[in-house]
Write a protein that holds these residues in place. Sequence first.
Motif, mmCIF file in Angstrom:
data_model
loop_
_atom_site.group_PDB
_atom_site.id
_atom_site.type_symbol
_atom_site.label_atom_id
_atom_site.label_comp_id
_atom_site.label_asym_id
_atom_site.label_seq_id
_atom_site.Cartn_x
_atom_site.Cartn_y
_atom_site.Cartn_z
ATOM 1 N N SER A 153 61.646 24.020 16.429
ATOM 2 C CA SER A 153 61.546 25.422 16.844
ATOM 3 C C SER A 153 62.087 26.380 15.795
ATOM 4 O O SER A 153 61.710 27.558 15.791
ATOM 5 N N GLN A 154 62.957 25.888 14.908
ATOM 6 C CA GLN A 154 63.532 26.758 13.875
ATOM 7 C C GLN A 154 63.501 26.050 12.509
ATOM 8 O O GLN A 154 64.541 25.822 11.895
ATOM 9 N N PRO A 155 62.310 25.719 12.027
ATOM 10 C CA PRO A 155 62.231 25.016 10.739
ATOM 11 C C PRO A 155 62.390 25.975 9.560
ATOM 12 O O PRO A 155 62.271 27.197 9.707
ATOM 13 N N HIS A 156 62.648 25.382 8.405
ATOM 14 C CA HIS A 156 62.773 26.155 7.165
ATOM 15 C C HIS A 156 62.126 25.373 6.032
ATOM 16 O O HIS A 156 62.265 24.149 5.955
ATOM 17 N N ARG A 157 61.409 26.067 5.169
ATOM 18 C CA ARG A 157 60.753 25.425 4.035
ATOM 19 C C ARG A 157 61.667 25.445 2.812
ATOM 20 O O ARG A 157 62.152 26.510 2.404
ATOM 21 N N LEU A 158 61.882 24.266 2.245
ATOM 22 C CA LEU A 158 62.671 24.161 1.018
ATOM 23 C C LEU A 158 61.764 24.333 -0.195
ATOM 24 O O LEU A 158 60.606 23.913 -0.185
ATOM 25 N N ASP A 159 62.312 24.920 -1.234
ATOM 26 C CA ASP A 159 61.555 25.129 -2.472
ATOM 27 C C ASP A 159 61.656 23.867 -3.332
ATOM 28 O O ASP A 159 62.310 23.851 -4.378
#
Length: 262
Positions: A153-159
Amino acid sequence: MANITGVVITLNEADNIEACLASLRRVCQELIVVDSGSRDTTVALAEAYGARVIAQPYLGDGPQKNVGPAAASHRWVLSLDADERLTDAAVAKIGALDLESTPHDAFALRRRNFIGSRWVKRCGWYPDYCLRLYDRQRCAFSDSRQHASVQASQPHRLDADLEHYSFANLGELFGKASGRFSNRAAKIMYLKGKRANAGSPALHGANAFVRKYLFQGGMLGGLDGLSVSLSAAVNAYLKYAKLLELQRDARVRDAEDFDKVW
């Protein structure tokens, strides 16, 4: 950094498992391999590398990938396929995360998909964001038996990227598309009650080719771009042709093992 459990599902992955576990060990304090009956040296190699091996007959993609996290000692899980590897940048990004206080429940990495040693950047193969690091107390893989993904529900994309050595060569690309990939998809669709008609195979095959080759830039990817587009068309055509065959031919249907979708 919070402790992380690395999880891999395997079936006859002796050629890949050591490199995969070596990649996971760079950021993980625990390694779990969920094996579904390997007949090669996968299990012995994994155990020699220090992984805990769980024997589990194959349940389908999502359910199988949820077995390891349920047995994990740590809250955060990093799930890789046996043919995937973390890049140096991914190791650095994961190592810099404050997993104890982050508001995110999962982190995605871009996936570089390879044919042989060739990184394919067209046909929707890059950036191919995949949620791989996640909090097992807040999310898990979906129950889908094919192409399951982490439901967060609260993902984040890493660079950062991970590398996916998808196919050893073009022959394997087409062999998997026409073989077990389309077989598995047809059986899953049949079990879900989906049905095809006489025009379905050609329609879906043509649509897959146009999408990959024109709209996702396969035409700019040379031979590999054309090959990926054609293999997608073959896969789409055959999975609907095989679904139609299961509907129409009782002999074929009765001979099929619908519990085995690997």
